[in-house]
Design a protein around this motif. Structure first.
Motif, PDB file in Angstrom:
ATOM      1  N   UNK A  53      12.539 -40.772  16.772  1.00 18.74           N
ATOM      2  CA  UNK A  53      12.855 -39.722  15.781  1.00 18.74           C
ATOM      3  C   UNK A  53      12.460 -40.033  14.225  1.00 18.74           C
ATOM      4  N   UNK A  54      12.014 -41.500  14.052  1.00 15.02           N
ATOM      5  CA  UNK A  54      11.603 -41.722  12.755  1.00 15.02           C
ATOM      6  C   UNK A  54       9.879 -41.133  12.749  1.00 15.02           C
ATOM      7  N   UNK A  55       9.122 -41.612  13.690  1.00 17.00           N
ATOM      8  CA  UNK A  55       7.720 -40.760  13.987  1.00 17.00           C
ATOM      9  C   UNK A  55       7.715 -39.285  13.901  1.00 17.00           C
ATOM     10  N   UNK A  56       8.581 -38.726  14.322  1.00 17.12           N
ATOM     11  CA  UNK A  56       8.690 -37.377  14.242  1.00 17.12           C
ATOM     12  C   UNK A  56       9.147 -36.735  12.952  1.00 17.12           C
ATOM     13  N   UNK A  57      10.065 -37.536  12.372  1.00 18.52           N
ATOM     14  CA  UNK A  57      10.380 -37.153  10.976  1.00 18.52           C
ATOM     15  C   UNK A  57       9.178 -37.376  10.062  1.00 18.52           C
ATOM     16  N   UNK A  58       8.369 -38.336  10.180  1.00 19.21           N
ATOM     17  CA  UNK A  58       7.467 -38.726   9.419  1.00 19.21           C
ATOM     18  C   UNK A  58       6.131 -37.918   9.193  1.00 19.21           C
ATOM     19  N   UNK A  59       6.238 -36.929  10.515  1.00 20.02           N
ATOM     20  CA  UNK A  59       5.126 -36.014  10.888  1.00 20.02           C
ATOM     21  C   UNK A  59       5.650 -34.633  10.510  1.00 20.02           C
ATOM     22  N   UNK A  60       6.788 -34.461  10.005  1.00 16.67           N
ATOM     23  CA  UNK A  60       7.219 -33.131   9.671  1.00 16.67           C
ATOM     24  C   UNK A  60       7.988 -32.358  10.597  1.00 16.67           C
ATOM     25  N   UNK A  61       8.523 -33.252  11.712  1.00 16.52           N
ATOM     26  CA  UNK A  61       9.082 -32.405  12.809  1.00 16.52           C
ATOM     27  C   UNK A  61      10.523 -32.899  13.066  1.00 16.52           C
ATOM     28  N   UNK A  62      11.058 -33.406  12.091  1.00 16.53           N
ATOM     29  CA  UNK A  62      12.197 -34.091  11.962  1.00 16.53           C
ATOM     30  C   UNK A  62      13.396 -32.757  12.484  1.00 16.53           C
ATOM     31  N   UNK A  63      12.879 -31.675  12.111  1.00 14.12           N
ATOM     32  CA  UNK A  63      13.869 -30.396  12.184  1.00 14.12           C
ATOM     33  C   UNK A  63      13.673 -29.781  13.692  1.00 14.12           C
ATOM     34  N   UNK A  64      12.556 -30.535  14.458  1.00 12.31           N
ATOM     35  CA  UNK A  64      12.351 -29.649  15.741  1.00 12.31           C
ATOM     36  C   UNK A  64      12.675 -30.637  16.956  1.00 12.31           C
ATOM     37  N   UNK A  65      13.479 -31.623  16.458  1.00 11.17           N
ATOM     38  CA  UNK A  65      13.731 -32.589  17.776  1.00 11.17           C
ATOM     39  C   UNK A  65      14.061 -31.977  18.859  1.00 11.17           C
ATOM     40  N   UNK A  66      14.991 -31.078  18.934  1.00 12.37           N
ATOM     41  CA  UNK A  66      15.636 -30.467  20.136  1.00 12.37           C
ATOM     42  C   UNK A  66      15.058 -29.287  20.577  1.00 12.37           C
ATOM     43  N   UNK A  67      13.768 -28.794  20.000  1.00 13.97           N
ATOM     44  CA  UNK A  67      13.320 -27.671  20.536  1.00 13.97           C
ATOM     45  C   UNK A  67      12.257 -28.032  21.770  1.00 13.97           C
ATOM     46  N   UNK A  68      12.130 -27.114  22.586  1.00 19.77           N
ATOM     47  CA  UNK A  68      11.471 -27.305  23.822  1.00 19.77           C
ATOM     48  C   UNK A  68       9.982 -26.917  23.404  1.00 19.77           C
ATOM     49  N   UNK A  69       9.038 -27.598  24.150  1.00 17.88           N
ATOM     50  CA  UNK A  69       7.492 -27.154  23.863  1.00 17.88           C
ATOM     51  C   UNK A  69       7.205 -25.557  23.712  1.00 17.88           C
ATOM     52  N   UNK A  70       7.885 -24.843  24.512  1.00 18.22           N
ATOM     53  CA  UNK A  70       7.304 -23.254  24.248  1.00 18.22           C
ATOM     54  C   UNK A  70       8.152 -22.728  22.902  1.00 18.22           C
ATOM     55  N   UNK A  71       8.742 -23.461  22.150  1.00 18.14           N
ATOM     56  CA  UNK A  71       9.402 -22.944  20.887  1.00 18.14           C
ATOM     57  C   UNK A  71       8.582 -23.680  19.643  1.00 18.14           C
ATOM     58  N   UNK A  72       7.323 -24.395  20.129  1.00 18.14           N
ATOM     59  CA  UNK A  72       6.595 -25.064  19.026  1.00 18.14           C
ATOM     60  C   UNK A  72       5.171 -24.579  19.112  1.00 18.14           C
ATOM     61  N   UNK A  73       4.667 -24.639  17.827  1.00 17.99           N
ATOM     62  CA  UNK A  73       3.335 -24.254  17.478  1.00 17.99           C
ATOM     63  C   UNK A  73       2.211 -25.140  18.343  1.00 17.99           C
ATOM     64  N   UNK A  74       1.227 -24.663  18.288  1.00 14.40           N
ATOM     65  CA  UNK A  74       0.042 -25.634  18.736  1.00 14.40           C
ATOM     66  C   UNK A  74      -0.125 -26.986  18.116  1.00 14.40           C
ATOM     67  N   UNK A  75      -0.021 -26.951  16.770  1.00 15.04           N
ATOM     68  CA  UNK A  75      -0.199 -28.194  15.942  1.00 15.04           C
ATOM     69  C   UNK A  75       1.142 -29.113  16.094  1.00 15.04           C
ATOM     70  N   UNK A  76       2.189 -28.536  16.356  1.00 18.54           N
ATOM     71  CA  UNK A  76       3.394 -29.246  16.489  1.00 18.54           C
ATOM     72  C   UNK A  76       3.344 -29.807  17.939  1.00 18.54           C
ATOM     73  N   UNK A  77       2.877 -29.160  19.071  1.00 16.39           N
ATOM     74  CA  UNK A  77       2.593 -29.717  20.329  1.00 16.39           C
ATOM     75  C   UNK A  77       1.676 -30.831  20.300  1.00 16.39           C
ATOM     76  N   UNK A  78       0.557 -30.865  19.576  1.00 21.68           N
ATOM     77  CA  UNK A  78      -0.506 -31.653  19.432  1.00 21.68           C
ATOM     78  C   UNK A  78       0.103 -32.996  18.988  1.00 21.68           C
ATOM     79  N   UNK A  79       0.971 -32.891  17.730  1.00 24.81           N
ATOM     80  CA  UNK A  79       1.434 -33.882  17.170  1.00 24.81           C
ATOM     81  C   UNK A  79       2.583 -34.586  17.945  1.00 24.81           C
TER      82      UNK A  79
END
Length: 163
Positions: A53-79
């Motif tokens: 959770x901390x690492x995801x938040x640090x990389x700007x993905x704190x609001x996307x924790x419960x999103x499935x991969x098909x709901x994420x951009x390519x850059x978000x998936x790579x992070x």
């Protein structure tokens, strides 16, 4: 010499793998995908969840924790893929074309994340790429492989021709 089980355990504990196509599990959300290798390594669930959770938040993905991969951009998936490989504290990250499917701006953002992991945490990054902009960002060593053989070796501003 390690047997197969010991080798698998060593890879899981010490080496992180990041692929061009993310290899995220579609049935799991972002947080669960990042936590997966830690769970396989039997890391404490609460510790893995807090760290992820901390690492995801640090990389700007704190609001996307419960999103499935098909709901994420390519850059978000790579992070996510980077964090999944790094969560358990891997000392070596092996990357296969980590920016191959990303636009230039997103690619540079991914490279900044990798550079920070390398500089701040001392993690060794071994990357295969065809992207010259990425190669030019590498600061310590670049080895050029042509037709399966080392053709050139650049180290800290020095150039070596390999015959």
């Amino acid at each position: 010499v390690l047997n197969d089980k010991e080798l698998a355990e060593f890879r899981n504990k010490h080496i992180g793998f990041i692929f061009q196509f993310h290899q995220l599990l579609p049935e799991f959300n972002a947080l669960e995908n990042v936590m997966m290798p830690a769970m396989i390594a039997r890391m404490d669930w609460k510790e893995a969840e807090e760290r992820a959770t901390q690492l995801l938040t640090d990389l700007g993905l704190g609001e996307r924790l419960t999103h499935k991969p098909n709901e994420l951009s390519g850059g978000e998936k790579q992070r996510l893929a980077i964090l999944r490989a790094y969560l358990k504290g891997s000392k070596i990250l092996l990357l296969d074309e980590p920016t191959g499917n990303l636009d230039p701006d997103t690619s540079m953002g991914i490279m900044r994340v990798l550079e920070n992991i390398n500089k701040e945490l001392g993690t060794t990054i071994v990357m295969a790429t065809h992207d010259r902009d990425i190669v030019n960002r590498m600061q310590k060593r670049v080895i050029v492989i042509e037709e399966g053989r080392i053709a050139k070796d650049y180290e800290k501003g020095k150039y070596y021709e390999v015959v």
